[in-house]
Design a protein around this motif. Structure first.
Motif, short mmCIF file in Angstrom:
data_model
loop_
_atom_site.label_atom_id
_atom_site.label_comp_id
_atom_site.label_asym_id
_atom_site.label_seq_id
_atom_site.Cartn_x
_atom_site.Cartn_y
_atom_site.Cartn_z
N CYS A 1 -2.06 6.48 -3.64
CA CYS A 1 -1.80 5.17 -4.26
C CYS A 1 -0.83 5.30 -5.43
CB CYS A 1 -3.12 4.55 -4.74
SG CYS A 1 -4.17 3.93 -3.41
N GLY A 2 -1.06 6.31 -6.27
CA GLY A 2 -0.19 6.49 -7.42
C GLY A 2 1.22 6.90 -7.05
N CYS A 3 1.38 7.52 -5.87
CA CYS A 3 2.70 7.99 -5.46
C CYS A 3 3.55 6.90 -4.84
CB CYS A 3 2.56 9.14 -4.47
SG CYS A 3 1.92 10.67 -5.18
N ILE A 4 2.96 6.01 -4.06
CA ILE A 4 3.78 5.14 -3.22
C ILE A 4 3.54 3.65 -3.42
CG2 ILE A 4 3.95 6.90 -1.43
CD1 ILE A 4 1.91 5.36 0.18
N LEU A 5 2.47 3.25 -4.10
CA LEU A 5 2.19 1.82 -4.24
C LEU A 5 2.73 1.25 -5.53
CD1 LEU A 5 -1.47 1.47 -2.87
CD2 LEU A 5 0.69 1.13 -1.67
N GLU A 6 3.19 0.00 -5.47
CA GLU A 6 3.56 -0.73 -6.68
C GLU A 6 2.29 -1.14 -7.43
OE1 GLU A 6 7.58 -0.37 -5.79
OE2 GLU A 6 6.57 -1.00 -7.65
N LYS A 7 2.43 -1.52 -8.70
CA LYS A 7 1.26 -1.88 -9.49
C LYS A 7 0.49 -3.06 -8.89
CE LYS A 7 2.79 -0.13 -13.98
NZ LYS A 7 3.08 -0.46 -15.41
N ASN A 8 1.24 -4.03 -8.37
CA ASN A 8 0.57 -5.21 -7.80
C ASN A 8 -0.08 -4.92 -6.45
OD1 ASN A 8 2.93 -4.88 -6.42
ND2 ASN A 8 3.54 -7.03 -6.48
N GLU A 9 0.13 -3.71 -5.90
CA GLU A 9 -0.47 -3.34 -4.62
C GLU A 9 -1.68 -2.42 -4.79
OE1 GLU A 9 3.28 -3.18 -1.53
OE2 GLU A 9 2.99 -1.45 -2.87
N GLN A 10 -1.91 -1.94 -6.01
CA GLN A 10 -2.90 -0.89 -6.22
C GLN A 10 -4.29 -1.27 -5.70
OE1 GLN A 10 -2.58 2.19 -7.50
NE2 GLN A 10 -0.40 2.07 -7.98
N HIS A 11 -4.70 -2.51 -5.90
CA HIS A 11 -6.04 -2.92 -5.51
C HIS A 11 -6.03 -3.81 -4.28
CE1 HIS A 11 -7.45 -1.25 -9.29
NE2 HIS A 11 -6.54 -1.97 -9.94
N VAL A 12 -4.88 -3.90 -3.64
CA VAL A 12 -4.77 -4.77 -2.46
C VAL A 12 -4.60 -3.93 -1.19
CG1 VAL A 12 -3.46 -6.62 -1.38
CG2 VAL A 12 -3.77 -6.61 -3.87
N VAL A 13 -3.68 -2.97 -1.24
CA VAL A 13 -3.39 -2.14 -0.08
C VAL A 13 -4.30 -0.93 -0.09
CG1 VAL A 13 -1.63 -0.82 1.13
CG2 VAL A 13 -0.99 -2.89 -0.12
N THR A 14 -5.10 -0.78 0.96
CA THR A 14 -6.01 0.37 1.06
C THR A 14 -5.65 1.31 2.20
OG1 THR A 14 -7.51 -0.92 2.47
CG2 THR A 14 -7.91 -0.96 0.07
N LYS A 15 -4.92 0.79 3.21
CA LYS A 15 -4.53 1.62 4.35
C LYS A 15 -3.09 1.31 4.73
CE LYS A 15 -9.21 1.82 6.33
NZ LYS A 15 -10.04 1.57 7.54
N LEU A 16 -2.41 2.30 5.29
CA LEU A 16 -1.04 2.12 5.75
C LEU A 16 -0.86 2.84 7.09
CD1 LEU A 16 1.20 2.66 2.57
CD2 LEU A 16 0.85 0.52 3.80
N PRO A 17 0.00 2.30 7.97
CA PRO A 17 0.34 3.04 9.19
C PRO A 17 1.12 4.31 8.82
CG PRO A 17 0.97 0.72 9.35
CD PRO A 17 0.62 0.97 7.93
N TRP A 18 1.05 5.30 9.71
CA TRP A 18 1.75 6.54 9.47
C TRP A 18 3.24 6.31 9.17
CZ3 TRP A 18 -0.01 11.07 8.25
CH2 TRP A 18 -1.28 11.48 8.65
N GLU A 19 3.88 5.47 9.96
CA GLU A 19 5.31 5.24 9.78
C GLU A 19 5.61 4.71 8.39
OE1 GLU A 19 9.00 2.87 11.95
OE2 GLU A 19 6.93 2.29 12.37
N CYS A 20 4.81 3.73 7.95
CA CYS A 20 5.04 3.13 6.63
C CYS A 20 4.74 4.14 5.52
CB CYS A 20 4.16 1.89 6.48
SG CYS A 20 4.45 0.98 4.95
#
Length: 522
Positions: free
Chosen positions: A379-398
């Motif tokens: 999360c700290g490496c790839i997510l924006e601040k507004n995504e920290q508590h919203v995005v929990t999973k990502l596809p491999w490609e993304c």
């Protein structure tokens, strides 16, 4: 010797007896020439002239010309072939190779220094100090200079290819060449090399010919993310060694060996474990760090033995190895603060690190193996601040794409015998544009030649001769320490031939070739 204009004392036709003597002198000086070849060089009936001249430093020379072209010159009773002769007999002398941008310096009177010599896969020709040698450009066996070896091949290698290699006597484009018909070197393909060492193909972008030994490791290659590859790896739990970007097996094994070694030092070996038997490092730590589905085999690497690999790591000052008992080596010290941060990674390495990290920490979603659960580190490496508590999973490609995009792009240029040159930023393409000048006249402008080891001044000189048009070399607007070449008229066709066919640059690194004039139109 002919970098500046010379003064002609006399120019007379050669006599019959002198012609026969010259033929005998050529046979003695160049024993590799057969009788037919000597007769071709010194024909019986064609007009030959003897030119007596003084070089700009006052040396008295004799030049033999045939059909207006200088074919031989004599200095202190020694015969030397001109480039015109060597183009007809390219294997007459031992030939060493250098880069196109070096030629301009040789034309101005410089000697060839050893750092500018390209070492081919077959090794350097064997010569002794004082031997007469030819100098060619990479990708073309047609010699462009004649010189005398300043040291033997063994001395060159012992000196680490440093110092003066050849005293240059005569070059293509010097005043002796200009006294002839001023023709350009023919394209003579390099001799085929039957080599089983596929390691020569490392990160090769197809740069053959005049840049055959130049490798560019660009961020465009690193950003190739294949979702199918990641999915296959995580779903089957295996990744074929032959699937690592199609690299040779030896290169793959070198990368895997470095990866397992560094990973073992970071995650498994503790200070209290030292001194640590090298066999224990390999058997208990490095093998267990090998990513799932891959098999570490040192014999298939370029090092062949663990001891040789550890010697290299000791030279890098990462570890210190000692023989504490006879025949048994141990690692006695590790530089835990060795500066590994900031080193470059290829896209395949980044993907492998991320995939291994996700599997090791059980982040692959149990219900959908195409999804990865994001832990605090990801999360700290790839997510924006507004995504920290919203995005929990990502596809491999993304996930892989975001990781690569968060890294700083860079590219690396490597010349044989030199340390790689690493530069930050994106790899600039050679940019070709057409500009409109006064009275509706067009000019061709080309930029970014230096990135690919090309000298803009040398390119401008070649194009001026081929296009019979004026050229200008000037600072490129908005680019620090970069030059651009401007050629009168639409010369993209000639420029494309030079870059693609002679310098053998892949077309994907050149933009603007489509603006060349259509056949039948000027």
């Amino acid at each position: 010797m002919f970098a500046k204009a010379f003064r002609v004392k006399s120019n007379t036709a050669i006599k019959g007896s002198d012609r026969r003597k010259l033929r005998a002198d050529v046979t003695a000086a160049f024993p590799t020439l057969g009788t037919d070849q000597v007769s071709e060089l010194i024909p019986g009936k064609e007009e030959l002239n003897v030119v007596k001249l003084y070089a700009h430093k006052g040396e008295a020379l004799t030049v033999y010309t045939r059909g207006g072209n200088p074919i031989l010159f004599e200095l202190e009773r020694n015969l030397y072939p001109t480039v015109y002769t060597l183009w007809s007999f390219p294997d007459l002398l031992p030939t060493f190779t250098t880069w196109p941008l070096v030629l301009e310096k040789l034309v101005r009177g410089a000697d060839l220094m050893l750092p500018g010599v390209v070492v081919p896969p077959t090794g350097l020709p064997q010569v002794q100090q004082g031997d007469l040698c030819a100098i060619a450009l990479v990708g073309n066996r047609a010699p462009v200079a004649v010189g005398v070896a300043a040291m033997s091949t063994a001395q060159m290698l012992a000196a680490g290819l440093k110092g003066k290699g050849f005293s240059v006597l005569h070059t293509y484009q010097d005043h002796l060449w200009k006294s002839g018909d001023k023709s350009s070197p023919p394209a003579i393909a390099p001799l085929a090399v039957n080599s089983t060492d596929s390691n020569e193909e490392k990160v090769d972008l197809g740069l053959q010919g005049n840049l055959s030994c130049l490798t560019l490791e660009g961020e465009e290659e690193d950003r190739k993310v294949h979702c199918a590859e990641a999915s296959e790896d995580t779903s089957s739990g295996a990744q074929s060694q032959d699937s690592w970007d199609g690299k040779p097996l030896q290169e793959q094994m070198d990368e895997l060996l470095h990866w397992c070694f560094l990973h073992a030092l970071k995650s498994r070996v503790k200070r209290a474990d030292l001194p640590l038997l090298t066999s224990t490092l390999l058997g208990s730590h490095m093998f267990s760090c090998c990513p799932e589905g891959q098999q570490l085999d040192i014999k298939k690497s370029s090092y062949k033995k663990l001891s040789k690999f550890l010697q290299h790591m000791q030279q890098e000052q990462i570890v210190q190895v000692k023989e504490l008992s006879k025949g048994v080596e141990s690692i006695v010290a590790v530089d835990w603060r060795h500066p590994r941060k900031g080193s470059t990674l290829e896209g395949s390495e980044v993907r492998r690190i991320i995939i291994d990290y996700a599997k090791k920490n059980n982040l692959v979603d149990a219900d959908n193996r195409n999804l990865v659960t994001l832990d605090p580190i990801l999360c700290g490496c790839i997510l924006e601040k507004n995504e920290q508590h919203v995005v929990t999973k990502l596809p491999w490609e993304c996930l892989l794409t975001r990781c690569l995009q968060s890294m700083q792009p860079a590219y690396q240029v490597t010349f044989p015998g030199q340390e790689p040159i690493l530069k930050r930023g994106k790899l600039c393409l050679i940019d070709i544009t057409l500009a409109q000048k006064a009275y509706n006249k067009k000019v061709t402008v080309v930029r970014n030649l230096e990135t690919y080891g090309l000298d803009p001044c040398a390119v401008a000189a070649i194009l001026q001769l081929r296009c019979q048009a004026s050229t200008i070399v000037s600072p490129a607007p908005g680019a620090k320490d970069s030059l651009q070449v401007q050629i009168q008229g639409n010369q993209i066709h000639h420029l494309g031939q030079l870059l693609l066919e002679e310098y053998r640059l892949p077309g994907k690194y050149i933009q603007g070739l489509e603006k060349a004039p259509k056949p039948g139109k000027k």
